[in-house]
Design a protein around this motif. Sequence first.
Motif, PDB file in Angstrom:
ATOM      1  N   ILE A 147       4.182   2.811   3.916  1.00 42.88           N
ATOM      2  CA  ILE A 147       5.133   1.761   3.531  1.00 42.88           C
ATOM      3  C   ILE A 147       5.824   1.171   4.751  1.00 42.88           C
ATOM      4  O   ILE A 147       6.139  -0.035   4.796  1.00 42.88           O
ATOM      5  N   ASP A 148       6.067   1.999   5.748  1.00 42.43           N
ATOM      6  CA  ASP A 148       6.847   1.549   6.901  1.00 42.43           C
ATOM      7  C   ASP A 148       6.077   0.578   7.792  1.00 42.43           C
ATOM      8  O   ASP A 148       6.683  -0.269   8.470  1.00 42.43           O
ATOM      9  N   SER A 149       4.760   0.676   7.783  1.00 39.91           N
ATOM     10  CA  SER A 149       3.966  -0.184   8.677  1.00 39.91           C
ATOM     11  C   SER A 149       4.158  -1.669   8.399  1.00 39.91           C
ATOM     12  O   SER A 149       4.479  -2.441   9.323  1.00 39.91           O
ATOM     13  N   PRO A 150       3.996  -2.150   7.154  1.00 41.67           N
ATOM     14  CA  PRO A 150       4.249  -3.592   6.935  1.00 41.67           C
ATOM     15  C   PRO A 150       5.720  -3.948   6.881  1.00 41.67           C
ATOM     16  O   PRO A 150       6.101  -5.109   7.133  1.00 41.67           O
ATOM     17  N   ALA A 151       6.600  -2.979   6.569  1.00 40.03           N
ATOM     18  CA  ALA A 151       8.022  -3.303   6.408  1.00 40.03           C
ATOM     19  C   ALA A 151       8.705  -3.581   7.731  1.00 40.03           C
ATOM     20  O   ALA A 151       9.759  -4.252   7.763  1.00 40.03           O
ATOM     21  N   LEU A 152       8.141  -3.102   8.833  1.00 42.85           N
ATOM     22  CA  LEU A 152       8.768  -3.353  10.132  1.00 42.85           C
ATOM     23  C   LEU A 152       8.797  -4.841  10.464  1.00 42.85           C
ATOM     24  O   LEU A 152       9.730  -5.337  11.102  1.00 42.85           O
ATOM     25  N   GLY A 153       7.779  -5.583  10.049  1.00 42.31           N
ATOM     26  CA  GLY A 153       7.763  -7.027  10.303  1.00 42.31           C
ATOM     27  C   GLY A 153       8.750  -7.790   9.462  1.00 42.31           C
ATOM     28  O   GLY A 153       8.988  -8.986   9.710  1.00 42.31           O
ATOM     29  N   TRP A 154       9.331  -7.163   8.464  1.00 44.29           N
ATOM     30  CA  TRP A 154      10.318  -7.814   7.607  1.00 44.29           C
ATOM     31  C   TRP A 154      11.734  -7.438   7.995  1.00 44.29           C
ATOM     32  O   TRP A 154      12.683  -7.811   7.284  1.00 44.29           O
ATOM     33  N   GLY A 155      11.903  -6.756   9.115  1.00 39.73           N
ATOM     34  CA  GLY A 155      13.231  -6.323   9.518  1.00 39.73           C
ATOM     35  C   GLY A 155      13.760  -5.176   8.686  1.00 39.73           C
ATOM     36  O   GLY A 155      14.984  -4.966   8.627  1.00 39.73           O
ATOM     37  N   VAL A 156      12.871  -4.431   8.048  1.00 39.79           N
ATOM     38  CA  VAL A 156      13.252  -3.324   7.165  1.00 39.79           C
ATOM     39  C   VAL A 156      12.685  -2.034   7.738  1.00 39.79           C
ATOM     40  O   VAL A 156      11.527  -1.993   8.173  1.00 39.79           O
ATOM     41  N   GLN A 157      13.470  -0.988   7.711  1.00 44.79           N
ATOM     42  CA  GLN A 157      13.037   0.327   8.170  1.00 44.79           C
ATOM     43  C   GLN A 157      13.087   1.315   7.000  1.00 44.79           C
ATOM     44  O   GLN A 157      14.115   1.425   6.320  1.00 44.79           O
ATOM     45  N   ILE A 158      11.955   2.018   6.780  1.00 49.38           N
ATOM     46  CA  ILE A 158      11.888   3.016   5.706  1.00 49.38           C
ATOM     47  C   ILE A 158      12.504   4.309   6.215  1.00 49.38           C
ATOM     48  O   ILE A 158      12.047   4.882   7.207  1.00 49.38           O
ATOM     49  N   ASP A 159      13.525   4.758   5.546  1.00 51.49           N
ATOM     50  CA  ASP A 159      14.209   5.983   5.963  1.00 51.49           C
ATOM     51  C   ASP A 159      13.451   7.224   5.498  1.00 51.49           C
ATOM     52  O   ASP A 159      13.174   8.121   6.282  1.00 51.49           O
ATOM     53  N   ARG A 160      13.106   7.289   4.222  1.00 59.39           N
ATOM     54  CA  ARG A 160      12.319   8.394   3.696  1.00 59.39           C
ATOM     55  C   ARG A 160      11.780   8.014   2.328  1.00 59.39           C
ATOM     56  O   ARG A 160      12.293   7.104   1.659  1.00 59.39           O
ATOM     57  N   VAL A 161      10.727   8.748   1.914  1.00 61.07           N
ATOM     58  CA  VAL A 161      10.099   8.545   0.605  1.00 61.07           C
ATOM     59  C   VAL A 161       9.929   9.913  -0.039  1.00 61.07           C
ATOM     60  O   VAL A 161       9.479  10.855   0.604  1.00 61.07           O
ATOM     61  N   GLU A 162      10.290  10.021  -1.305  1.00 56.71           N
ATOM     62  CA  GLU A 162      10.195  11.296  -2.024  1.00 56.71           C
ATOM     63  C   GLU A 162       9.434  11.087  -3.329  1.00 56.71           C
ATOM     64  O   GLU A 162       9.698  10.136  -4.075  1.00 56.71           O
ATOM     65  N   ILE A 163       8.467  11.988  -3.594  1.00 53.45           N
ATOM     66  CA  ILE A 163       7.780  12.002  -4.886  1.00 53.45           C
ATOM     67  C   ILE A 163       8.650  12.782  -5.863  1.00 53.45           C
ATOM     68  O   ILE A 163       8.963  13.956  -5.642  1.00 53.45           O
ATOM     69  N   LYS A 164       9.062  12.145  -6.949  1.00 54.12           N
ATOM     70  CA  LYS A 164       9.993  12.782  -7.870  1.00 54.12           C
ATOM     71  C   LYS A 164       9.297  13.685  -8.873  1.00 54.12           C
ATOM     72  O   LYS A 164       9.657  14.847  -9.022  1.00 54.12           O
ATOM     73  N   ASP A 165       8.324  13.171  -9.564  1.00 48.70           N
ATOM     74  CA  ASP A 165       7.741  13.933 -10.662  1.00 48.70           C
ATOM     75  C   ASP A 165       6.254  13.637 -10.742  1.00 48.70           C
ATOM     76  O   ASP A 165       5.808  12.529 -10.447  1.00 48.70           O
ATOM     77  N   VAL A 166       5.509  14.667 -11.184  1.00 43.41           N
ATOM     78  CA  VAL A 166       4.070  14.540 -11.412  1.00 43.41           C
ATOM     79  C   VAL A 166       3.816  14.959 -12.850  1.00 43.41           C
ATOM     80  O   VAL A 166       4.010  16.128 -13.213  1.00 43.41           O
ATOM     81  N   SER A 167       3.403  14.006 -13.665  1.00 40.25           N
ATOM     82  CA  SER A 167       3.147  14.273 -15.077  1.00 40.25           C
ATOM     83  C   SER A 167       1.665  14.546 -15.272  1.00 40.25           C
ATOM     84  O   SER A 167       0.806  13.771 -14.834  1.00 40.25           O
ATOM     85  N   LEU A 168       1.372  15.673 -15.965  1.00 39.46           N
ATOM     86  CA  LEU A 168      -0.007  16.080 -16.211  1.00 39.46           C
ATOM     87  C   LEU A 168      -0.312  15.978 -17.699  1.00 39.46           C
ATOM     88  O   LEU A 168       0.589  16.081 -18.540  1.00 39.46           O
TER      89      LEU A 168
END
Length: 351
Positions: A147-168
């Motif tokens: 996510i951070d790779s294209p967002a850098l060109g938009w002046g946006v920095q990704i701080d962190r990403v968390e997977i919340k839930d996995v439904s089976l």
Amino acid sequence: MVEELVTTGVALASAGAVYAAAAARVIKQYERGVVLRLGRLTSPVRGPGFTMIIPFVDRMRRVNMQIVTMPVPAQEGITHDNVTVRVDAVVYFKVVDAADAVVQVEDYRFAVSQVAQTSLRSIIGKSDLDDLLSNREKLNQGLEVMIDSPALGWGVQIDRVEIKDVSLPETMKRSMARQAEAARDRRARVINADAELQASKKLAEAAQQMSDQPAALQLRLLQTVVAVAAEKNSTLVLPFPVELLRFLERSGLQAQAQTEAYERVSGGGTRGEARREDAARTELRREDAEGAGGEAAGDAARAAVRREEVPLDAAEDLPGIELPGVEVPGLEIPGVEVPEAEGKPRGDSAT
């Protein structure tokens, strides 16, 4: 004239006040102001505080510089090991360049949301189910980079990403539950087998120690009896003492050995007596065949057989052997006496 000047002054003051009100802007501490003058970006970006713009010429956009928490809608996909799952996540990002966030992208929030969804689907397809369940930290790092790779060109920095839930699916949940139960059962059996092995080793050592000291086995038996007798509603059956059984066994073996010794000692006389009985029966048949003279001899032979007397010549088979009485526990055998034959010299056979 004076009234006209006063009126003009008042009008100018009112226009100035209106202009100042239209040009004045207040930017908060967590915001930055991007000013577009006649559609062109002016620099620098306005910082927090009071600032002025040209009304009807400048247009200022405020950009929030705080960290934004954006939930990513649940995405359904098929993992690398062909399991259908639904995964949702959350993205933490912030604007580091307000001008690029306004100029380079139309709506940076919507853009980040779409990139996060597509990156999450890509991660699902490249990962196994076990990685989604147990190795989330690595997946979070990979998703953050995507996510951070294209967002850098938009002046946006990704701080962190968390997977919340996995439904089976329900079927997969039941399968995983059975697998976990089998794994726990396997561990329990291994632990139980290890405990049995250690206990058997200790029991073997205890048995060896008790074999060296037989009294220890009897003490252990008494301890078991005391433990069982503590229950008042129990029926206690005492086993036959092992030491007494061994004593009786040794006594029986001694008695059997003494009996065999006595039979070996008296066996010669018994065999001689049997030979004499056979000879007496043969002589009896011969005398019966000859006549009246043999009848008296046959009567004497029958009497000898009935009395089971041992003639003196039986002692010739065992010269120099005395037959004393043999004492056996629980068995009394008197001494064997050899009667003397009257009127017959030693060595004469029965007739």
